[in-house]
Design a protein around this motif. Structure first.
Motif, PDB file in Angstrom:
ATOM      1  N   ARG A 130      48.633  48.308  45.137  1.00 30.16           N
ATOM      2  CA  ARG A 130      47.260  48.197  45.629  1.00 30.16           C
ATOM      3  C   ARG A 130      46.447  47.146  44.879  1.00 30.16           C
ATOM      4  NH1 ARG A 130      44.526  52.498  48.245  1.00 30.16           N
ATOM      5  NH2 ARG A 130      42.304  52.079  48.543  1.00 30.16           N
ATOM      6  N   ALA A 131      46.407  47.220  43.566  1.00 30.70           N
ATOM      7  CA  ALA A 131      45.590  46.288  42.792  1.00 30.70           C
ATOM      8  C   ALA A 131      46.070  44.856  42.959  1.00 30.70           C
ATOM      9  CB  ALA A 131      45.600  46.687  41.316  1.00 30.70           C
ATOM     10  N   ASP A 132      47.389  44.655  42.956  1.00 36.93           N
ATOM     11  CA  ASP A 132      47.932  43.308  43.132  1.00 36.93           C
ATOM     12  C   ASP A 132      47.586  42.763  44.513  1.00 36.93           C
ATOM     13  OD1 ASP A 132      49.032  43.607  40.632  1.00 36.93           O
ATOM     14  OD2 ASP A 132      51.065  43.999  41.355  1.00 36.93           O
ATOM     15  N   ALA A 133      47.710  43.619  45.523  1.00 36.43           N
ATOM     16  CA  ALA A 133      47.423  43.188  46.893  1.00 36.43           C
ATOM     17  C   ALA A 133      45.949  42.838  47.058  1.00 36.43           C
ATOM     18  CB  ALA A 133      47.816  44.284  47.878  1.00 36.43           C
ATOM     19  N   GLN A 134      45.077  43.654  46.528  1.00 30.47           N
ATOM     20  CA  GLN A 134      43.650  43.391  46.679  1.00 30.47           C
ATOM     21  C   GLN A 134      43.225  42.151  45.900  1.00 30.47           C
ATOM     22  OE1 GLN A 134      41.732  47.117  45.746  1.00 30.47           O
ATOM     23  NE2 GLN A 134      42.142  47.943  47.780  1.00 30.47           N
ATOM     24  N   ARG A 135      43.857  41.910  44.774  1.00 32.48           N
ATOM     25  CA  ARG A 135      43.575  40.681  44.035  1.00 32.48           C
ATOM     26  C   ARG A 135      44.000  39.457  44.856  1.00 32.48           C
ATOM     27  NH1 ARG A 135      45.324  42.500  39.708  1.00 32.48           N
ATOM     28  NH2 ARG A 135      47.449  41.698  39.774  1.00 32.48           N
ATOM     29  N   ALA A 136      45.151  39.556  45.512  1.00 30.96           N
ATOM     30  CA  ALA A 136      45.606  38.450  46.360  1.00 30.96           C
ATOM     31  C   ALA A 136      44.680  38.253  47.555  1.00 30.96           C
ATOM     32  CB  ALA A 136      47.041  38.720  46.839  1.00 30.96           C
TER      33      ALA A 136
END
Length: 409
Positions: free
Chosen positions: A206-212
């Motif tokens: 989740r965090a990686d995806a939202q950062r992207a």
């Protein structure tokens, strides 16, 4: 300005500079043209999401952003890319939107959120969900009306949908089912596992995806507040804030103070001492940029109304769902961009039986430039040609009088 060297730790932009930077990031330039090798890729890459809407009074909304930026083209070619190439798919990326298949894993967290949100509905529809899965596994991609049993056509309380439609939309939201094209704008549904490559079915944390996603939003917007960045892919402000902080630490986002931008409750600050927005490190500030265009109401330039008002001093609301007697401007008004500013709105309808583009009303803002009517006339003539219509007819409604300019043209 910014692409040639590492941006400073923080800096200032005027409101006019912010507009130019934002429009450049959105793909508006005097030299942008479609190329034969990859005609739509550059525009779609800049936007990242191409919003879909069912209204077809003039043209389907997803066709307009490419036309606005590059002029006339054959919509069938865009259909081939979106529906046949295998490079794009549909999902709730902003509203319903086309995205690159390779970016679908960035929304896996949203699919899990939908699964949690719709858990009670899914439990109530468990038998129908199982039947839909089995039918699609056995028969391949189908329209709802092709696999909906006659008994299922009794409409339910959720958007007046049948149980079959409710079930397949839950499966679409949770990622089990995808759109395998459209027929008369109806989705043809298929199982994701049988339609998409395995790389599109993985889950990005989740965090990686939202950062992207925030980084992609920043690239598409050029300069943006926290609210702008959150809205682009419909993230919660709290989660977007965490992504922005991480990207700022990595140097992907650069804090900026935009002079003249009104206070925003989720921006950092409007004081000169602290930034109130961010720019992407690859953003460019052209020395001049004066695009003219008709925009869909669902163009990223205008879809987040607070940003359009802050950046262009343009208060815009779509009036499709407003009773006719209470409409101010018209049923389906396209924002008018002249000289890099939003200066009007034009209510359009394609009268295909009469082979003409009907201007049901045309309006200009108080500070619209003197040549607004001439620019609007040229853009409308181009829009008519693009849609294969022979004439433009105006009713004269509104305060932007086009009859004389059309007569002169």
């Amino acid at each position: 300005m910014l692409a040639s060297a590492r941006p400073p730790a923080s800096f200032e932009l005027s409101a006019a500079e912010a507009r130019r930077m934002a429009l450049a990031a959105q793909g508006f330039s005097a030299t942008a043209r479609l190329t034969r090798q990859n005609p739509f890729g550059p525009a779609l890459d800049r936007l990242h999401v191409l919003q879909i809407d069912s209204v077809n009074v003039f043209a389907r909304s997803h066709y307009l952003p490419v036309f606005s930026r590059h002029g006339e083209y054959d919509p069938a070619l865009l259909d081939d890319l979106l529906f046949q190439s295998g490079d794009y798919t549909e999902y709730w990326a902003h509203e319903a939107a086309f995205i690159r298949v390779e970016d679908r894993p960035l929304f896996a967290w949203r699919m899990r959120d939908f699964a949690h949100r719709y858990a009670a509905r899914a439990e109530a529809l468990r038998p129908e969900l199982g039947r839909v899965r089995a039918v699609l596994a056995d028969g391949g991609p189908q329209l709802v009306r092709e696999f909906e049993p006659a008994r299922g056509r009794q409409r339910g309380p959720w958007w007046d949908w049948s149980d079959t439609k409710r079930a397949v939309e839950i499966l679409f939201a949770t990622g089990e089912v995808v759109s395998a094209g459209r027929e008369r704008f109806e989705r043809r549904y298929a199982l994701a596992s049988e339609t998409l490559p395995s790389a599109a079915l993985v889950e990005v944390p989740r965090a990686d995806a939202q950062r992207a996603l925030v980084a992609l939003a920043a690239r598409a917007l050029g300069v943006a507040t926290l609210a702008d960045l959150a809205d682009y892919h419909r993230l919660k402000t709290r989660e977007a804030r965490g992504a922005v902080q991480a990207l700022e630490e990595q140097g992907v986002l650069v804090p900026v103070h935009v002079r003249g931008w009104s206070a925003n409750p989720v921006a950092v600050s409007e004081s000169r001492a602290r930034p109130n927005a961010w720019v992407h490190r690859d953003a460019k500030l052209p020395s001049r940029l004066a695009p003219n265009a008709l925009l869909t109401p669902f163009d990223p330039v205008t879809w987040y109304r607070p940003r359009a008002e802050r950046m262009f001093d343009f208060h815009y609301r779509i009036e499709i769902y407003t009773p006719k007697a209470k409409r101010t401007y018209g049923y389906y008004c396209l924002p008018l961009l002249v000289g890099g500013k939003l200066v009007g709105r034009i209510d359009l309808k394609a009268d295909r039986a009469g082979n003409e583009l009907l201007v049901q009303a045309a309006w200009q803002e108080p500070k619209a430039p003197a040549h607004t009517a001439e620019i609007a006339t040229s853009l409308l003539a181009r829009a008519a040609r693009w849609q294969g219509l022979e004439r433009v007819r105006t009713t004269g409604a509104g305060n932007l009088q086009l009859a004389a300019t059309f007569a002169a043209a």
